[in-house]
Write a protein that holds these residues in place. Structure first.
Motif: not given
Length: 125
Positions: A8-12, A18-21, A79-87, A116-125
């Motif tokens: 579920g990781g992404d660049s936003v 984003l929601t991670l699973s 397991l989930y992680l719902q992430m809002k208002k990312l910074k 786990g092996q991890g999933t990348q989350v990148t948040v751009s301003s």
């Protein structure tokens, strides 16, 4: 043997969601703690949120409280992680982790036995 696979990781952009699973397989009998950690670039791994299973006690790091929500779908063993208002400061590799027993020490990475092996989350301003 517990196996964890994040996705579920992404660049936003900042402000987006984003929601991670984390798909979990293995013996989850008894009381366990499932946690999300993250590791920002060049920094130490830090606890984000955790949930005790069964029981449902939930814990959040102060820097995500009110923006992130941790949950679990027992039927899907996910397991989930719902992430809002990312910074931009939320950027990092996100990991799910498992340990036996409840979660009082949920934000100490060395207390967890499976990752786990991890999933990348990148948040751009």
């Amino acid at each position: 043997q517990i196996q964890l696979v994040e996705s579920g990781g992404d660049s936003v952009q900042a402000g987006e969601s984003l929601t991670l699973s984390c798909a979990v397989s293995g013996d989850l009998s008894g009381r366990v703690c499932m946690s999300w950690f993250r590791q920002p670039p060049g920094k130490e791994r830090e606890g984000v949120a955790a949930i005790t299973v069964p029981g449902g006690s939930i814990y959040y790091a102060e820097f995500v409280r009110g923006r992130f929500t941790v949950s679990r779908d027992s039927a899907k063993n996910t397991l989930y992680l719902q992430m809002k208002k990312l910074k931009p400061e939320d950027t990092g590799m996100y990991f799910c982790a498992y340990k036996r027993d409840s979660c009082p020490s949920w934000n100490y990475p060395n207390r967890f036995s499976s990752w786990g092996q991890g999933t990348q989350v990148t948040v751009s301003s």
